[in-house]
Design a protein around this motif. Structure first.
Motif, short mmCIF file in Angstrom:
data_model
loop_
_atom_site.label_atom_id
_atom_site.label_comp_id
_atom_site.label_asym_id
_atom_site.label_seq_id
_atom_site.Cartn_x
_atom_site.Cartn_y
_atom_site.Cartn_z
N ILE A 12 0.80 -1.06 -0.01
CA ILE A 12 -0.21 -0.03 -0.01
C ILE A 12 0.89 1.22 -0.01
N TYR A 15 1.52 3.44 -3.09
CA TYR A 15 0.49 4.11 -3.67
C TYR A 15 0.12 5.53 -3.11
N LEU A 24 -4.44 7.59 2.15
CA LEU A 24 -3.51 6.36 2.71
C LEU A 24 -3.74 6.22 4.17
N ILE A 27 -7.40 4.78 4.78
CA ILE A 27 -7.11 3.25 4.41
C ILE A 27 -6.54 2.62 5.60
N LEU A 61 -3.92 -5.85 -2.41
CA LEU A 61 -3.81 -4.46 -1.57
C LEU A 61 -4.59 -5.00 -0.28
N SER A 64 -2.35 -6.40 1.81
CA SER A 64 -0.99 -5.26 2.15
C SER A 64 -1.71 -4.47 3.51
N VAL A 65 -3.01 -4.36 3.59
CA VAL A 65 -3.28 -3.58 4.93
C VAL A 65 -3.81 -4.53 6.09
N THR A 399 -6.64 2.62 -4.88
CA THR A 399 -6.59 2.98 -3.47
C THR A 399 -8.34 3.70 -3.03
#
Ligand code: UDP
Length: 415
Positions: A12, A15, A24, A27, A61, A64-65, A399
């Motif tokens: 992430i 981005y 970001l 998120i 994605l 990744s979070v 995103t």
């Protein structure tokens, strides 16, 4: 378990520069409350078409979070995919009868796939009509403890009532549903949670990074395209809703006053789309051996880099769709600063602002007029291309899409 589709990791943080700190941070904050949530995406193909394109980015994605995201595909034979393509066509407005035999084949394949779905999750996202009815066979299973979401990617505004009502009886079994536009809900549905979320493109994928000029030239040479002459491009599956023959008509009319024009139609043959070759052949015959028409596909090695290069080399991009759930190809071209001349339908309306970042057209005559205008006025094309890039950056990047899903997960959990 249903077959798993392997995906390349994404980070992430990569981005941040494009999406900005604010997006970001939001998120990461929303993802914090969902740490470890198990998410399964289920669709019908890993190759070809917009859904596969989206999932190659969205799934890694989500991982990744801090979510545990994975992607599974359903299994079906050619009869099943012929029936589901027919459903797709009827849901987009064609009037073709759906017989009881077809329904029962569809339901039995969905049931078989449901019996292979035996893991526990927190969220299961089922994409498009092909696997939609699986939910009916999930009642009482461990997998059904998850929140089940149906995600519609197609333009159902003009769905035949008999098809919509059939599908609706399954949509109503879900905990949530996501459509791209409100208009796509033909008659009220009864799911507890509803969201309207447009798809997105991945600015860091090979599809959207512009290859160096040298690579672009190599690709043009490989297919015999003259990059010094104007190129009118459409990137689409061979499908009646993408109007390949209308595109050829448009090219022919523009060519009568722009003799050096070339038409490139670049298609990927999706595993779940049995009509692809039929429409390829129709378009091939319709092209009558014109040496300035290039019909390319993944069969000739057209992959992400080639698509990106063709979009970057195009003088004007067409998306002459008659129906369009969203049209990732429109956003992809706009991201590459290309003006898009597109059918005034479905999700294209979210992207193209007529006269600002492209043109919306109702018929071939209008398409001819706007393509000619853009060929004759490179300054207008450039101005519109810049506006398009900006619109995509603000609205249609992965995103923003991830953020919308995280928000929806919180709503489904009642947070
Ligand atoms: N695509 C591709 N190669 C091709 C034709 C299409 O990779 O030769 C990709 C295209 O770049 C886009 C997706 O397939 O990412 C098509 O998505 P879209 O939403 O435009 O249409 P759909 O096929 O889902 O109706």
């Amino acid at each position: 378990m249903l077959p798993l589709v392997p995906v390349q990791p994404r980070q992430i943080e990569q981005y941040r520069g494009i999406a900005g700190d604010e997006v970001l941070e939001e998120i990461l904050s929303l993802a914090g409350g969902l740490e470890g949530a198990r998410v399964a995406h289920i669709n019908s193909t890993a190759h070809g078409g917009g859904v596969a394109e989206l999932l190659y980015t969205l799934v890694p994605l989500m991982s990744s979070v801090g979510l545990e995201a994975e992607w599974h595909i359903i299994q079906g034979d050619s009869d099943f995919f012929t029936i589901t393509k027919l459903f797709h066509n009827v849901l987009q407005g064609m009037d073709i009868p759906i017989t009881d035999v077809m329904k029962s084949k569809y339901l039995s394949v969905c049931e078989e796939n449901a019996s292979d779905c035996d893991q526990e999750y927190d969220f299961v996202i089922v994409h498009d009509p092909q696997p939609c009815a699986m939910i009916a066979a999930m009642q009482g299973t461990a997998a059904r403890k998850a929140k089940w979401i149906w995600r519609c990617h197609i333009d159902t505004t003009f769905a035949q009532d008999y098809a919509w009502e059939f599908l609706k009886s399954y949509i109503n079994l879900y905990d949530g549903a996501v459509f791209t536009m409100e208009e796509y809900i033909k008659s009220p549905i009864e799911v507890p949670c509803l969201a309207f979320i447009p798809p997105s493109i991945d600015p860091l994928s090979a599809k959207n990074i512009i290859p160096e000029k040298r690579v672009q030239s190599d690709i043009a040479n490989r297919y015999g395209i003259d990059e010094t002459r104007p190129i009118m491009l459409q990137v689409s599956r061979f499908d009646p809703w993408k109007d390949p023959l209308g595109l050829v008509d448009c090219y022919r009319e523009v060519k009568s006053s722009h003799n050096d024009l070339q038409l490139v139609y670049c298609a990927s043959m999706a595993d779940d789309d049995p009509e692809g070759w039929h429409y390829y052949e129709k378009t091939f015959h319709y092209s009558e051996g014109d040496p300035d028409i290039f019909l390319l596909s993944n069969q000739q090695g057209v992959g992400n880099v080639e698509v990106s290069a063709l979009q970057a080399m195009a003088t004007v991009v067409l998306q002459k769709s008659l129906r369009e759930g969203f049209g990732l190809t429109v956003a992809e071209a706009m991201w590459k600063r290309k003006p898009v001349v597109a059918g005034e339908v479905g999700g294209i309306l979210l992207q193209v602002d007529d006269g600002i970042n492209g043109f919306l057209v109702e018929d071939i005559g209008e398409a001819v007029e706007k393509v000619s205008l853009l060929l004759d006025s490179p300054a207008t094309a450039m101005r519109m291309g810049d506006a398009g890039h900006d619109k995509v950056r603000r609205n249609f990047l992965s995103t923003r899409h991830l953020l919308d899903y995280l928000r929806f997960f919180h709503i489904l959990r009642g947070n």
